[in-house]
Scaffold this motif. Sequence first.
Motif, PDB file in Angstrom:
ATOM      1  N   ASP A   1      -4.107   7.591  -3.376  1.00 28.38           N
ATOM      2  CA  ASP A   1      -4.901   6.808  -4.334  1.00 28.38           C
ATOM      3  C   ASP A   1      -4.780   7.287  -5.763  1.00 28.38           C
ATOM      4  OD1 ASP A   1      -6.749   4.715  -2.934  1.00 28.38           O
ATOM      5  OD2 ASP A   1      -6.582   6.430  -1.589  1.00 28.38           O
TER       6      ASP A   1
ATOM      7  N   TYR B   1       0.856  -1.190   0.000  1.00 35.06           N
ATOM      8  CA  TYR B   1       0.000   0.000   0.000  1.00 35.06           C
ATOM      9  C   TYR B   1       0.889   1.236   0.000  1.00 35.06           C
ATOM     10  CZ  TYR B   1      -3.247   3.525   1.731  1.00 35.06           C
ATOM     11  OH  TYR B   1      -3.982   4.665   1.890  1.00 35.06           O
TER      12      TYR B   1
ATOM     13  N   ARG C   1      -9.414  -3.813   7.561  1.00 35.04           N
ATOM     14  CA  ARG C   1      -9.865  -2.544   6.979  1.00 35.04           C
ATOM     15  C   ARG C   1      -9.006  -2.267   5.753  1.00 35.04           C
ATOM     16  NH1 ARG C   1      -8.440   2.924   8.000  1.00 35.04           N
ATOM     17  NH2 ARG C   1     -10.167   4.358   8.241  1.00 35.04           N
ATOM     18  N   PHE C   2      -9.618  -2.356   4.595  1.00 32.85           N
ATOM     19  CA  PHE C   2      -8.933  -2.143   3.305  1.00 32.85           C
ATOM     20  C   PHE C   2      -7.691  -3.025   3.183  1.00 32.85           C
ATOM     21  CE2 PHE C   2     -10.248   2.251   4.783  1.00 32.85           C
ATOM     22  CZ  PHE C   2     -11.484   2.188   4.185  1.00 32.85           C
TER      23      PHE C   2
ATOM     24  N   ASP D   1     -14.369  -2.391   2.879  1.00 35.09           N
ATOM     25  CA  ASP D   1     -13.868  -2.146   1.517  1.00 35.09           C
ATOM     26  C   ASP D   1     -14.457  -0.825   1.000  1.00 35.09           C
ATOM     27  OD1 ASP D   1     -12.649  -2.566  -0.926  1.00 35.09           O
ATOM     28  OD2 ASP D   1     -14.069  -4.091  -1.610  1.00 35.09           O
ATOM     29  N   ASN D   2     -13.792  -0.252  -0.002  1.00 29.69           N
ATOM     30  CA  ASN D   2     -14.366   0.908  -0.677  1.00 29.69           C
ATOM     31  C   ASN D   2     -15.625   0.505  -1.426  1.00 29.69           C
ATOM     32  OD1 ASN D   2     -12.253   2.644   0.018  1.00 29.69           O
ATOM     33  ND2 ASN D   2     -11.030   1.997  -1.732  1.00 29.69           N
TER      34      ASN D   2
ATOM     35  N   TYR E   1      -9.855  -8.871  -0.522  1.00 29.99           N
ATOM     36  CA  TYR E   1     -10.474  -8.119  -1.599  1.00 29.99           C
ATOM     37  C   TYR E   1     -11.558  -8.901  -2.329  1.00 29.99           C
ATOM     38  CZ  TYR E   1      -6.910  -4.750  -0.454  1.00 29.99           C
ATOM     39  OH  TYR E   1      -6.143  -3.843   0.223  1.00 29.99           O
TER      40      TYR E   1
END
Length: 234
Positions: free
Chosen positions: A206, A8, A114-115, A145-146, A119
């Motif tokens: 991002d 990340y 968390r994130f 997730d987003n 996925y």
Amino acid sequence: MAEQFYPYTGATNPTAYEYWNECTDPDYLLEKLMWDIAPIDGKMVLDVGAGSGFQAVRYASKAFRIFAAEPDPRMLRQIYLRLAKEDVGNVSVLAVSAEEITLPTDSIDVAYARFAYFYGTDDCLPGLSEIQRVLKPGGHFFVIDNNPDRGQFGKLARQAHPEIYTPTYVDERTDFYREHGFERFEVDTLIRAPDRQVLGEILKLDFADNYRKVLCSIEGTELSYSLSVYHFKE
Ligand SMILES: C[S@@+](CC[C@H](N)C(=O)[O-])C[C@H]1O[C@@H](n2cnc3c(N)ncnc32)[C@H](O)[C@@H]1O
């Protein structure tokens, strides 16, 4: 490094990552939802893919003990630096990935990712069974997730990363998690920065070099941000 390792950008930009954590969900709607379902007061808690440990340290005042599991040495450094500054004695760092949590079977009341890592594809199944192994009977697991279908941030993320946030992204994840016994919730929250300079720093995580263009498309210092929360009870 873990077999399924997802790096990340916050690992190489700790300042922006700290802003991101400070400014995301300022009214704590996510934790209100999670801890209403699964209170963590006095409980054994596991943060999977803990990043810089921001959440683990935040929740430490409620929990009996929090294990922050994180495989990236650059993130581990951020966690240790945080722990050196904060007065918390009940956060234990595990330098491990989701697939190999070094905790006993049936030892955790509430776990969350968390994130991180989960996925919503078959790639996360080894990690999922590992979390299920460490959860006590009746224990809870949340995946956050987003949600690219809702909110300004989701829309911008989909524009920037159409290969990830396909039109069926949410439906596919929902189906995946349902098949594995999870229920889905939505949290409509915010990213609220103190000023546009900080918002720009956050957007770098991002949107990389495109962050200025993205910043210009946002008015003020706030944008709506929606999350998908998947909940599993052992
Ligand atoms: C997007 S960051 C989120 C970090 C933190 N949960 C947060 O909300 O700020 C994803 C994290 O998952 C970690 N990660 C990557 N691969 C992993 C794996 N296989 N198991 C557990 N964590 C992993 C990354 O190093 C990173 O710290």
